[in-house]
Design an enzyme around this catalytic site. Structure first.
Site, PDB file in Angstrom:
ATOM      1  N   GLY A 220      19.639  41.716  18.026  1.00 20.32           N
ATOM      2  CA  GLY A 220      19.782  40.869  19.452  1.00 20.32           C
ATOM      3  C   GLY A 220      20.026  39.482  19.163  1.00 20.32           C
ATOM      4  O   GLY A 220      20.672  39.042  18.227  1.00 20.32           O
ATOM      5  N   SER A 221      19.358  38.761  20.258  1.00 20.63           N
ATOM      6  CA  SER A 221      19.784  37.283  20.092  1.00 20.63           C
ATOM      7  C   SER A 221      19.015  36.468  19.024  1.00 20.63           C
ATOM      8  O   SER A 221      17.820  36.793  18.716  1.00 20.63           O
ATOM      9  CB  SER A 221      19.493  36.720  21.778  1.00 20.63           C
ATOM     10  N   GLY A 223      17.165  33.701  19.890  1.00 18.41           N
ATOM     11  CA  GLY A 223      15.953  33.281  20.608  1.00 18.41           C
ATOM     12  C   GLY A 223      15.054  34.553  20.502  1.00 18.41           C
ATOM     13  O   GLY A 223      13.861  34.234  20.125  1.00 18.41           O
ATOM     14  N   GLY A 224      15.338  35.648  20.957  1.00 21.14           N
ATOM     15  CA  GLY A 224      14.420  36.700  20.869  1.00 21.14           C
ATOM     16  C   GLY A 224      14.112  37.135  19.612  1.00 21.14           C
ATOM     17  O   GLY A 224      12.980  37.370  19.469  1.00 21.14           O
ATOM     18  N   GLY A 225      15.147  37.421  18.801  1.00 20.58           N
ATOM     19  CA  GLY A 225      14.739  37.527  17.442  1.00 20.58           C
ATOM     20  C   GLY A 225      13.729  36.479  16.604  1.00 20.58           C
ATOM     21  O   GLY A 225      12.772  36.980  15.959  1.00 20.58           O
ATOM     22  N   GLU A 244      18.901  41.149  12.784  1.00 16.42           N
ATOM     23  CA  GLU A 244      20.367  40.793  12.825  1.00 16.42           C
ATOM     24  C   GLU A 244      20.263  39.924  14.178  1.00 16.42           C
ATOM     25  O   GLU A 244      20.000  40.304  15.159  1.00 16.42           O
ATOM     26  CB  GLU A 244      21.282  41.743  13.116  1.00 16.42           C
ATOM     27  N   CYS A 281      28.716  42.043  17.201  1.00 12.44           N
ATOM     28  CA  CYS A 281      27.968  41.121  16.425  1.00 12.44           C
ATOM     29  C   CYS A 281      28.949  40.425  15.362  1.00 12.44           C
ATOM     30  O   CYS A 281      28.876  39.406  14.593  1.00 12.44           O
ATOM     31  CB  CYS A 281      26.884  41.449  15.785  1.00 12.44           C
TER      32      CYS A 281
END
Length: 501
Positions: A220-221, A223-225, A244, A281
């Site tokens: 994912g992103s 920020g979220g990761g 990732e 990605c």
């Protein structure tokens, strides 16, 4: 709280809202997964392989319904989703074959030798499953990197239990996929609780902090990761978090290649950068190229098509980024493509910037824009590009386009790219990832949180295994992978020699 799916083509709700999973239910599912792990991890590799094959078969049998629901919820299209679901089931079958082959446990045996210094007793090492795995679904691959995607398939193959946090972009797809997987596992005799799904942002936070969870996989992103990565590492017992996150996937087009086959390169680039509306990605969003090929690249992008993006937030972010670049005095707009008249449609865009300007604004111009856009960095001498490549952020892939006479230059570019990228492509494009033993889908931060491992391909299984050494144990009490007779017939390293002995 609930999670609602939407149709990206219309912006209208799709399906009934799904209730977000409570903290109490997350705890219950983690406890059930742990109990299931205690049983599943004791199954033979052959039996686990049989169940993985069964799950793949049942997903194939339900493909029509799964693809219909997923297309309504993601707008990725039936052809693309048909291919992706087949990739997902092939992935399950690949790990079943890995289990049958058996060498993934990396069995090692060292015979005792009391005449050396220090003396060596009988020591035997094998990889063992670690426990309950948290899997965070990806938005852009609703089958292959989500509910029963690469993280889940490899974790189940390893002998672990899985709790999946479904992605909010496709909750109905998640529910329908989970229904098939759960039924197939039960049919195969797997322990109840081995696989489950939760919904909602807070449930994902609770999951990564649960003491029974021993590792996590995320796509994912940044920020979220990063937020989940920090939570995983701030626990009283920190756990591995294999995320990732983001990647610009630089491509270097050498002058000879640009002169010899400009139309071919441009067509390949436009196809790759707009594939899946640029929501890959491995999207080649950054291209270093001679000025001579810019017009051809622009022509190819101008003739390309965009489409509905996965969700409103993603579309808004993409459009905002393109608008900012269009209004910037740092880059020039080379071309825009076409987009359908749909609610969350993303239109292809291509920009160019001289190498000197790019270097002076490197941090700003290497920000990933998730969608069908790219930036061409024009150069006069490839020697000027080499030191710039070393300054790029970590990335999943690096690509070189060269003519047969440019081996020296291609090797020099590769020498820089391998420092920042996990996979190097020669005269091809990074979108499209093979399922193989040799695949590496990872790279230095921010591409992934751990560049040593891959999230796609056979080596992804090693994230969920941990080594255990048995010292001077009776043969009959050893795991079969380490017993003298090698009852499983697997390849082992015995006294330094790798063979079936």
């Amino acid at each position: 709280m609930s999670v609602q799916g939407y149709n990206p083509r219309t912006g209208e709700p799709f399906g009934d809202p799904l209730e977000a999973t409570s903290d109490t239910e997350v705890d219950r599912l983690c406890e059930a997964a742990h109990s299931a792990f205690e049983v599943w991890s004791g199954w033979s590799a052959q039996d686990r392989a049989r169940v993985l094959d069964l799950v793949a078969d049942r997903l194939d049998e339900n493909s029509e319904n799964l693809i219909s629901v997923c297309d309504s919820e993601t707008a990725l299209g039936v052809p693309r989703l048909t291919t992706e679901l087949k990739r997902t089931t092939n992935q399950l079958r690949m790990f079943a074959d890995v289990l049958r082959e058996g060498s993934y446990v990396e069995a090692m045996i060292d015979s005792p030798n009391m005449d050396i210094i220090p003396p060596r007793p009988d020591v035997r090492r094998v990889l063992r499953p670690i426990g309950v795995i948290a899997v965070y679904s990806a938005s852009n691959f609703p089958f292959a990197l989500s509910t029963v995607g690469s993280d889940t398939a490899s974790a189940l193959a390893a002998g672990c239990a899985v709790v999946v946090k479904g992605h909010s972009a496709h909750p109905n797809t998640t529910r329908e996929t989970a229904r098939v997987v759960t039924a197939a596992l039960a049919e195969g005799g797997a322990p109840e609780g081995l696989f489950s799904v939760i919904y909602g942002t807070q449930s994902g936070v609770r999951l990564v902090q649960h003491p029974l969870v021993k590792a996590a996989g995320f796509t994912g992103s940044i920020g979220g990761g990063r937020a989940l990565y920090d939570l995983a590492n701030s626990r009283p017992d920190p756990i591995p978090f294999y995320g990732e996150l983001g990647s610009v996937n630089p491509t270097v087009i050498l002058p000879g290649a640009a002169a010899e086959r400009p139309e071919e390169i441009a067509a390949g680039f436009a196809q790759s950068v707009t594939m899946g509306v640029g929501q890959f990605c491995t999207n080649p969003g950054l291209v270093f190229a001679p000025s001579s090929i810019v017009d051809e690249l622009g022509k190819a992008v101008a003739g390309s098509n965009g489409g509905a993006m996965l969700n409103e937030r993603m579309c808004d972010s993409y459009r905002s980024h393109v608008e900012a670049l269009s209004n910037s005095d740092l880059v020039a707009l080379v071309a825009t493509g076409n987009a359908p008249d749909e609610a969350w449609a993303g239109k292809p865009a291509l920009f160019s910037v001289p190498l000197e300007t790019f270097v002076a604004n490197l941090e700003k111009l290497t920000e990933e824009n998730f969608g069908p856009s790219g930036i061409i960095v024009t150069y006069s001498d490839v020697a000027d590009v080499l030191p710039v490549l070393a300054k790029l952020p970590g990335t999943l892939t690096g690509t070189v386009h060269a003519s047969p006479s440019e081996n020296k230059e291609a090797a020099a570019v590769a020498a820089e790219l391998h420092k920042i990228a996990g996979r190097l492509i020669y005269n091809g494009w990074p979108t499209g990832i093979a399922l193989a033993w040799a695949m590496q889908h990872g790279g230095p931060w921010p591409a992934t949180t751990n560049a040593i491992h891959t999230s796609i391909g056979v080596p992804g299984i090693y994230r969920w295994l941990s080594p255990v050494t048995y010292q001077t144990w009776p043969d009959e009490l050893l795991p079969p992978e380490l017993q003298d007779a090698n009852p499983l017939g697997i390849t082992r390293r015995r006294d330094g020699v790798l063979a079936k002995h």
